[in-house]
Design a protein around this motif. Structure first.
Motif, mmCIF file in Angstrom:
data_model
loop_
_atom_site.group_PDB
_atom_site.id
_atom_site.type_symbol
_atom_site.label_atom_id
_atom_site.label_comp_id
_atom_site.label_asym_id
_atom_site.label_seq_id
_atom_site.Cartn_x
_atom_site.Cartn_y
_atom_site.Cartn_z
ATOM 1 N N LYS A 143 39.208 -24.918 134.964
ATOM 2 C CA LYS A 143 38.400 -25.745 134.077
ATOM 3 C C LYS A 143 36.952 -25.795 134.558
ATOM 4 N N THR A 202 46.569 -30.887 127.573
ATOM 5 C CA THR A 202 45.107 -30.755 127.673
ATOM 6 C C THR A 202 44.711 -29.303 127.855
ATOM 7 N N ASP A 203 45.449 -28.596 128.735
ATOM 8 C CA ASP A 203 45.061 -27.229 129.063
ATOM 9 C C ASP A 203 45.137 -26.314 127.856
ATOM 10 N N ILE A 215 30.117 -45.314 126.594
ATOM 11 C CA ILE A 215 31.315 -45.370 125.746
ATOM 12 C C ILE A 215 32.552 -45.640 126.594
ATOM 13 N N ALA A 230 38.300 -36.959 128.304
ATOM 14 C CA ALA A 230 39.674 -37.106 127.826
ATOM 15 C C ALA A 230 40.505 -35.886 128.211
ATOM 16 N N TYR A 231 39.874 -34.714 128.240
ATOM 17 C CA TYR A 231 40.613 -33.490 128.540
ATOM 18 C C TYR A 231 40.464 -33.069 129.993
ATOM 19 N N PRO A 253 46.376 -35.129 126.914
ATOM 20 C CA PRO A 253 45.036 -35.715 126.995
ATOM 21 C C PRO A 253 45.105 -37.233 126.972
ATOM 22 N N SER A 254 44.181 -37.863 127.690
ATOM 23 C CA SER A 254 44.135 -39.322 127.624
ATOM 24 C C SER A 254 43.520 -39.725 126.285
ATOM 25 N N LYS A 255 43.729 -40.975 125.938
ATOM 26 C CA LYS A 255 43.308 -41.430 124.614
ATOM 27 C C LYS A 255 41.785 -41.348 124.472
ATOM 28 N N ILE A 256 41.345 -40.832 123.344
ATOM 29 C CA ILE A 256 39.909 -40.756 123.089
ATOM 30 C C ILE A 256 39.453 -42.066 122.450
ATOM 31 N N PRO A 257 38.453 -42.725 123.048
ATOM 32 C CA PRO A 257 37.982 -43.983 122.467
ATOM 33 C C PRO A 257 37.191 -43.732 121.191
ATOM 34 N N ILE A 260 45.152 -27.110 124.506
ATOM 35 C CA ILE A 260 44.176 -27.443 123.463
ATOM 36 C C ILE A 260 42.775 -27.034 123.906
ATOM 37 N N SER A 261 42.417 -27.350 125.155
ATOM 38 C CA SER A 261 41.062 -26.993 125.576
ATOM 39 C C SER A 261 40.904 -25.486 125.638
ATOM 40 N N GLN A 284 34.803 -46.684 119.684
ATOM 41 C CA GLN A 284 33.611 -46.902 120.505
ATOM 42 C C GLN A 284 32.641 -45.729 120.384
ATOM 43 N N THR A 285 33.213 -44.505 120.399
ATOM 44 C CA THR A 285 32.358 -43.333 120.277
ATOM 45 C C THR A 285 31.603 -43.361 118.957
#
Lengths: 147, 499
Positions: free
Chosen positions: B166, A8-9, B218, B427-428, A70-74, A11-12, A77-78
């Motif tokens: 962050k 996550t760190d 969502i 998510a991030y 990263p946790s899964k992006i829905p 990529i963000s 649903q989005t």
């Protein structure tokens, strides 16, 4: 290593660096001014540089040790929710509240698995009338009702 | 203070104000008990309907929505083990345990009573402290204002949960988004991409509605566990026993004291204070091992603490114009849309607004107790409504609400975009709160920086030469250092153990 690059760190950090660069480049069109007489480009450029520095620290720290993925992006649903909202806005301007509200209800009924037809119909009628009553009738807002 | 409070009660008991206070509290509770919607999402969703009221009534209604949503949040914590927001996480521990033992009604009443006691004391604290602070803040020049806002933002970033880096990144992004619009000194349009609608800045309502409302919907839709099973409650079961009341009295008072202090500080005051209160009660209890098994002390203390903090967090907003958390950022945004710039001047220029709000807080708390509590059976019935029925209604409300503020399709697009951003942030592992605080305060921060440096002829030492500004900056740095130290140590330890 791959795990670190996908953390996550990291990529963000990349994304934030991109945001910082975009704002910096656009702010380049605005006058910088002097410290005693700041122009419109001064503060945006300063904050962009700050954000870029933070992004680099984030990326560097992500490379130091194993970080969380990263946790899964829905995604589905989005897409449904965002799509329904945009469609609602577009329909509202052209075909009015009732058509738009019906489409929104039908669209979001896809969110939670198998939709039940009768329920969706009742909900569409109920919510259309309800929102007309609250926003148009009670609050008197200028909302287009029909095509 | 007394005459001010009387003025306030005169304003707050006006027919319309009483009505919007009640309406706000009821709607707030209704939305607040819905699965997954905490106070922030509730206020974001309902904000547009307050724009058609006069500023005083709008603020009273928003405040009513706030406590209503909080009350709704503690109800869901107790009945569903599902906190609407961080400040009622602790209530789950013993509240849900009480509910499983068949004392759900008692837990809800104790929570409401403790909140009411805390609310009464909190109102008195606001009434006595606000004028003092406002008088102090009247001498603030641009340099002091800048340092104060910096303290508010950095404090909120450092005290928030999660990674400091962050949070700081979110602050910077919020500041950048705050630059969108016309520069008031030169008329230069910044980051507007030719959109006339964005001349006055990125529209506030769609941004918060997307970040907090849409992304919440969502997340709930994607995670079936966020909609749980309900424990049924009847009115008869609401009455706590005498023993339960006796045992909750002192925890509630201690919680109030803790909450009142934490609420004034920047950061997530309500959440920290409820955790602190729970920890305190556990420490001084004679039976610490029984916490978590349904002790009434574990409900009354934290509930009093978070309500007291919710009240006193209005102090920095009303007197200094500094929001200490997301809810106050929304309040500040709503006030600015009404053309009111909160700060020391508001106290003097609009006493009816400030004191009307303060008095209405007390009335709102009373209403929650006498009107909402007996309706707990009804509220829990809403909890049983399946999410596939609720979800279209919530979305429709968000969309129409956003659209009607400016009658703009673009605003719905902005809401959708920030909904996506909200999902990505989740998510991030980013917090949206620092972003929204910086977004709201950004324009003033820049304006004060420019004015301060103009006055000092470009000499940045002005921030250090002025004593108030210097002390505010010192606090900011001290806060940053103390919050960084344990993290630094942890990082070093991790490195040592891994090598």
């Amino acid at each position: 290593m791959q795990r670190r690059l996908l953390s996550t760190d990291f990529i963000s950090g990349v994304v934030l660096l991109g945001v910082a660069a975009t704002f910096y480049v656009i702010a380049g069109n605005y006058a910088l001014g002097r410290t005693s007489q700041m122009g419109p480009g001064y503060a945006p450029r300063a904050v962009s540089i700050l954000l870029a520095a933070i992004a680099i620290v984030l990326m560097a720290s992500a490379l130091q040790g194993a970080r969380a993925l990263p946790s899964k992006i829905p995604g589905i649903q989005t897409a449904i929710v965002v799509g329904s909202c945009v469609l609602f806005g577009w329909l509202l301007q052209r075909f009015g509240l009732f058509a738009a509200a019906t489409c929104l209800v039908v669209g979001t009924s896809l969110l939670t698995g198998r939709p039940r037809i009768l329920e969706v119909v009742l909900l569409a009628v109920g919510l259309s009338l309800g929102s007309w009553f609250l926003f148009s009738y009670l609050l008197g807002l200028p909302l287009k009702l029909q095509p | 203070m007394l005459s001010n409070l009387i003025t306030g009660f005169e304003v707050a008991t006006l027919g319309t104000n009483l009505l919007v206070c009640l309406g706000g509290a009821l709607i707030g509770t209704f939305i607040g008990v819905l699965p997954g919607l905490g106070p922030v999402a509730t206020i974001a969703m309902l904000m547009p309907i307050t724009f058609y009221l006069d500023p005083t009534a709008a603020l009273i209604m928003l405040a009513g929505i706030y406590y209503g949503a909080q009350y709704g949040g503690s109800t869901t914590s107790i009945l569903l083990n599902m906190p609407g927001e961080s400040s009622s996480v602790v209530t789950c521990l013993d509240g849900y345990a009480m509910a499983r033992k068949g004392r759900a009604g008692a837990a809800i009443s104790v929570a409401a009573l403790s909140s009411f006691v805390a609310g009464c004391i909190g109102t008195l604290i606001i009434a006595s402290l606000s004028p003092v602070l406002a008088r102090f803040a009247l001498v603030f020049g641009p340099a002091e204002q800048f340092s104060l806002m910096l303290l508010g933002l950095v404090g909120a970033a450092f005290l928030a949960s999660g990674s400091v880096m962050k949070s700081l990144a979110m602050l910077a992004v919020g500041l950048l988004l705050g630059f969108v619009g016309m520069d008031i000194h030169t008329g230069q349009q910044r980051f507007t991409f030719g959109q006339v609608e964005w001349m006055e800045g990125l529209p506030f309502v769609p941004v918060v509605m997307g970040l907090f409302g849409i992304s919440e919907v969502i997340a709930t839709a994607a995670d079936p566990e966020r909609r749980g099973a309900v424990i049924r409650t009847r009115f008869r079961e609401l009455l706590p026993t005498r023993d339960e009341l006796r045992r909750s009295a002192f925890p509630a008072l201690r919680g109030t004291a803790l909450g009142s202090i934490f609420g004034i500080l920047p950061g997530t005051g309500a959440a920290i204070s409820s955790f602190a209160s729970y920890a305190l009660e556990k420490r001084i209890s004679r039976t610490p091992d029984q916490f978590g098994t349904g002790l009434v002390e574990g409900v009354s203390g934290p509930e009093a603490a978070n309500n007291a903090a919710a009240q006193t967090s209005f102090i920095p907003l009303l007197t200094l114009g500094i929001p200490t958390g997301p809810v106050m950022a929304l309040m500040l945004g709503a006030l600015m849309i009404h053309g009111i710039q909160p700060g020391p001047m508001v106290m003097a220029e609009r006493p009816e607004l400030v004191w009307g709000l303060i008095a209405s807080m007390w009335i709102g708390n009373l209403m929650l107790l006498v009107i909402n509590l007996p309706m707990v059976g009804l509220w829990t019935r809403f909890l049983a409504v399946p999410y596939r029925i609720l979800c279209p209604g919530i979305l429709l409300f968000c969309c129409i609400g956003v659209y009607t503020v400016n009658g703009s399709f673009l605003d719905i697009g902005v809401m959708a975009l920030f909904g996506i951003i909200g999902v990505l942030l989740r998510a991030y592992d980013f917090q949206a709160v620092p972003l929204i605080l910086a977004f709201v305060l950004g324009p003033q921060l820049e304006e004060n920086l420019r004015r301060a440096l103009q006055l000092s002829d470009g000499n940045p030492a002005t921030f250090l030469e002025r004593p108030i500004s210097l002390s505010l900056l010192t606090i900011t740095v001290a806060l940053a250092v103390t919050m960084m130290l344990p993290r630094l140590r942890k990082v070093v330890e991790q490195q040592e153990s891994s090598s």
